[in-house]
Design a protein around this motif. Structure first.
Motif, short mmCIF file in Angstrom:
data_model
loop_
_atom_site.label_atom_id
_atom_site.label_comp_id
_atom_site.label_asym_id
_atom_site.label_seq_id
_atom_site.Cartn_x
_atom_site.Cartn_y
_atom_site.Cartn_z
N ASP A 101 -11.08 -27.66 16.35
CA ASP A 101 -10.07 -26.89 17.06
C ASP A 101 -8.88 -26.52 16.18
O ASP A 101 -7.91 -25.94 16.67
N MET A 102 -8.93 -26.85 14.89
CA MET A 102 -7.77 -26.62 14.03
C MET A 102 -7.85 -25.32 13.24
O MET A 102 -8.91 -24.92 12.78
N THR A 103 -6.70 -24.71 13.07
CA THR A 103 -6.59 -23.55 12.19
C THR A 103 -6.16 -24.01 10.80
O THR A 103 -6.59 -23.48 9.79
N GLY A 104 -5.27 -25.02 10.77
CA GLY A 104 -4.78 -25.55 9.50
C GLY A 104 -5.58 -26.75 9.04
O GLY A 104 -6.64 -27.08 9.60
N TRP A 105 -5.08 -27.40 8.00
CA TRP A 105 -5.71 -28.59 7.44
C TRP A 105 -4.76 -29.77 7.53
O TRP A 105 -3.56 -29.62 7.34
N LEU A 109 -19.22 -26.41 18.89
CA LEU A 109 -20.42 -26.81 19.63
C LEU A 109 -20.79 -28.26 19.29
O LEU A 109 -21.10 -29.07 20.18
N LEU A 136 -18.28 -30.65 20.93
CA LEU A 136 -18.42 -30.80 22.38
C LEU A 136 -19.76 -31.44 22.76
O LEU A 136 -19.86 -32.12 23.78
N ASP A 152 -10.66 -30.16 11.76
CA ASP A 152 -11.51 -30.40 12.92
C ASP A 152 -11.83 -29.06 13.59
O ASP A 152 -11.26 -28.02 13.24
#
Lengths: 489, 489
Positions: A316-320, A280, A283, A314
């Motif tokens: 949208d990320m799953t990883g680092w 949120l 965006l 960030d």
């Protein structure tokens, strides 16, 4: 869709809550429990925690059936926390005008046989709720008084769709009485695919929209009724042979099924919802007023980190991954703190619930509300998929309970109590709930409130429900149960 | 973090792709397969489908090891679809300057023993990719040439963190050589928690940021290099004992493990991503230019529905509820169509991938790109958790394959071929991939291209990889494998 005016749509909720304090000499309230509530420890606890109001139990004493005898207990309330418990009763006056007598096409006309009693009960809704308030009692009290009516109405809104599916999936005799719309040869996109939407999706949708409407109502009426603060909401309804648990906040529901724990909710805290909050903010960065950073870092970024490489994540990320720290990254983190102490924009420790429409970050005009949402997550448990023993129960509790107790510890506490009491004991579930509260509240030792293992006891409001699943099954016969009866007859 | 200049960081990728057409008389390309490619059926297929370019196979013929002999096949390419295959080779010149010789602190200095060969190979990256292009070849070709370098660079960016975890989780002898930063007594929030971020999160993060950078690069250079269109991207890398599959688009990866299918990707289509697309449109309605409706309905809403009740689902809902249809709801749906024919804003049937920066809704200035994202979903398969037989394989395929074949059918086709060929046959995996493509392309009967069961064959580009997992294990020894060796010695 045609409708006949002769049958009642029997979605059903209570509309009475009797609040019973420990000090009340209310005859309906079991003296055994009342005496427990009035122990010296309890009185001392309230003094130690500076609670102004007496320890409260809220039970629907007027209309409870035996199976749903009192099984709620709440202690050390400062009136910020309220709970409701409902059982099946069939006073049609409890229905809002214009809703209760809404009728459905396709239901058999005579409902006198044993099967037909099932048919009546199938559309009853049994309802339990825990509302854990903060910064005022207004939102919680409004939810206690309104939410079940709103849910009822939203279920009634989809009653035609529900009955239609019932006709398709339920008793074959009923199927024939369901008048399908004639199949018109429309181009594919214009053909109605609503038949592929199942009963669960309709009930979940009703709960979701009801929660949103509840929050909008609080927002709209907060000035008129001086509603302050907010509350979390944990709701369980038994409906059409299933248990639906809707959760918006950090209260929690679990099921004990034959010694196994089934989690029925997730805790919606800033850490748990980090991804949603970050998305949120990513965006709509204007919501942060340039004061917070939506990126996640493994430590608090300081001025000395500028120019250095650091891991980050960030929205949208799953990883680092790795980035070079800039001035922007040194802003205060959107989510900050560890475990239970994590806060959204340094302000609030829970990310779903009702109210808080005027809540802002301290000393700024940054609003919390766009991040704090009323939408519940709904989990479904099929009451017909398993046979249930008397010790198979649903446990609902506020965070005051779960702060000091794991799921397994709560389950163990409940089972220990239930195993000591006879299955026919009308107070066994209430006793189990009471033991949960006692265990979380702890005992007073060396001027401290401690758990059994010596660690610090809960310092928060504690509410617990223990609901027997076999009673839920009896209250809400499912189409499939019905079908079995039909097959055997 | 200190670094010693003496050891190479051996993250490794290929940088060569040899494109071999069926008509080429390339000696490197096995004649057995070449003859298959040149069948009359193939020539007829190309004529029937008006393909301008010859049937192409792209394999790394120069540097493949035996285990990674050619196992890719692609047919009926109109040059919009490209694939790459990489194997382990150790030409250090293949490394970009300034990256290949980056060194790591804490790795033993002599790497001559058998264990040390493992140590060398542990940080190799083996890479496979399918890029399925549309509306031009530019994006796919750019991805073929660049993406593996970008992934390599992003893995190198976290090499210190990777080595640090290796030191902690791997060989205990190495643990001692890892110099931990002294534990400073900092206030809790300022303490670095990066050690709790695991290797998988770092590799996943590298893939995610590499995909984003690839898309940004295409966007930045699209004018200079006249890059048109876009492409989907399915990438599998073998790294540090694990298989990471990153997918952005509607290509698909599955694993056959002892006859069981393990899905390694999801198809990112408008229907699959409905929730994400709706959420973006809900939060940023200006992106829709007042032309599309973000709500989901069970049928196409028309003017005659205005004022009626209809089921709907909003962006944040899991279930379905009811609303009264308004004029706004009659706008064209954000996602529209069934199955493979579903389109985002009536324009595109895939919702993740590279390129398409200039793509707009026909005859409007509404940009597709904010909805179409390059972010991959990454799934991880631990190569050390199971022992692998020669027929345990990873299958990668473009949607041209999966349009006409279920996961089980693809698995069956591969297994049938593999079981007919000896384990030592160097062409067995390529043959299996070739059979996949042949099966999806179908046979010509009665002027139609048909599958075995008489249904219509694929009319799209078809690419398939069949990769033996036991070769992946040999290529990428894991810390745990190493540890076992150490324990036995």
């Amino acid at each position: 869709m045609q409708m006949s005016p002769t049958q009642s749509c029997r979605l059903h909720t209570p509309d009475d809550y009797v609040f019973v304090s420990n000090n009340d000499e209310n005859d309906d309230y079991p003296s055994q429990i009342r005496n427990q509530c009035q122990s010296n420890d309890d009185n001392q606890f309230r003094r130690d925690h500076r609670l102004l109001s007496p320890c409260q139990c809220e039970v629907d004493t007027k209309n409870c059936s035996v199976e749903f005898g009192p099984f709620l207990h709440q202690t050390n309330s400062d009136s910020h926390q309220t709970g409701g418990v409902a059982a099946d009763y069939s006073d049609e006056n409890a229905w809002p005008d214009g809703v209760a007598r809404e009728s459905l096409h396709g239901v058999p006309q005579d409902l006198d046989s044993e099967n037909d009693i099932n048919e009546k009960e199938r559309w009853l809704m049994t309802y339990f709720a825990v509302f854990d308030g903060h910064a005022g009692t207004g939102a919680a009290l409004m939810a206690v008084n309104l939410l079940h009516h709103i849910i009822q109405r939203h279920l009634c809104d989809v009653r035609e769709e529900l009955m239609r599916r019932e006709a398709v999936t339920g008793d074959p005799h009923r199927k024939s009485s369901w008048q399908c719309e004639p199949m018109v040869d429309l181009p594919s996109p214009y053909r109605d695919r609503s038949a592929s939407i199942d009963v669960d999706s309709l009930v979940i949708g009703a709960l979701e929209t009801a929660f949103k409407e509840m929050d909008e109502t609080i927002g709209r009426e907060r000035t008129t009724y001086q509603i302050q603060g907010g509350c979390t909401a944990l709701v369980a309804i038994v409906f059409n042979g299933k248990l639906y648990v809707a959760n918006a906040g950090d209260s929690r529901a679990i099921i004990n099924l034959k010694g196994k724990v089934i989690p029925m909710s997730e805790d919606f805290t800033p850490l748990h919802e980090q991804r949603r909050l970050q998305t949120l903010a990513y965006l709509k960065p204007e919501l942060l007023h340039n004061e917070f950073c939506h990126l996640q870092f493994p430590k608090r970024v300081t001025q000395t980190d500028v120019g250095r490489s650091m891991l980050y994540r960030d929205a949208d990320m799953t990883g680092w991954s790795v980035k070079t720290i800039t001035e922007d990254d040194t802003k205060f983190p959107l989510v900050y703190g560890e475990g239970k102490r994590a806060r959204l924009m340094a302000t609030i420790g829970v990310t779903r619930g009702f109210g808080d429409h005027d809540l802002t970050v301290y000393d700024t005009s940054i609003r919390i509300k766009p991040f704090l949402i009323p939408l519940p997550q709904v989990k479904v448990y099929d009451l017909t998929a398993e046979s249930h023993e008397p010790n198979d129960v649903l446990i609902l509790g506020s965070d005051g309970l779960w702060d000091v107790m794991t799921n397994s510890q709560a389950q163990e506490t409940v089972l220990q109590t239930l195993l000591q009491l006879d299955d026919s004991d009308q107070l066994r579930y209430m006793s189990a709930a009471f033991q949960l509260v006692l265990a979380a509240r702890g005992i007073r030792q060396d001027e401290m409130w401690q758990l059994k293992d010596g660690s610090q006891a809960s310092n928060d409001d504690i509410t617990a429900f223990v609901v027997p699943l076999c009673a839920c099954v009896r209250l809400s016969p499912s189409p499939r149960n019905d079908l079995t009866v039909s097959d055997n007859s």
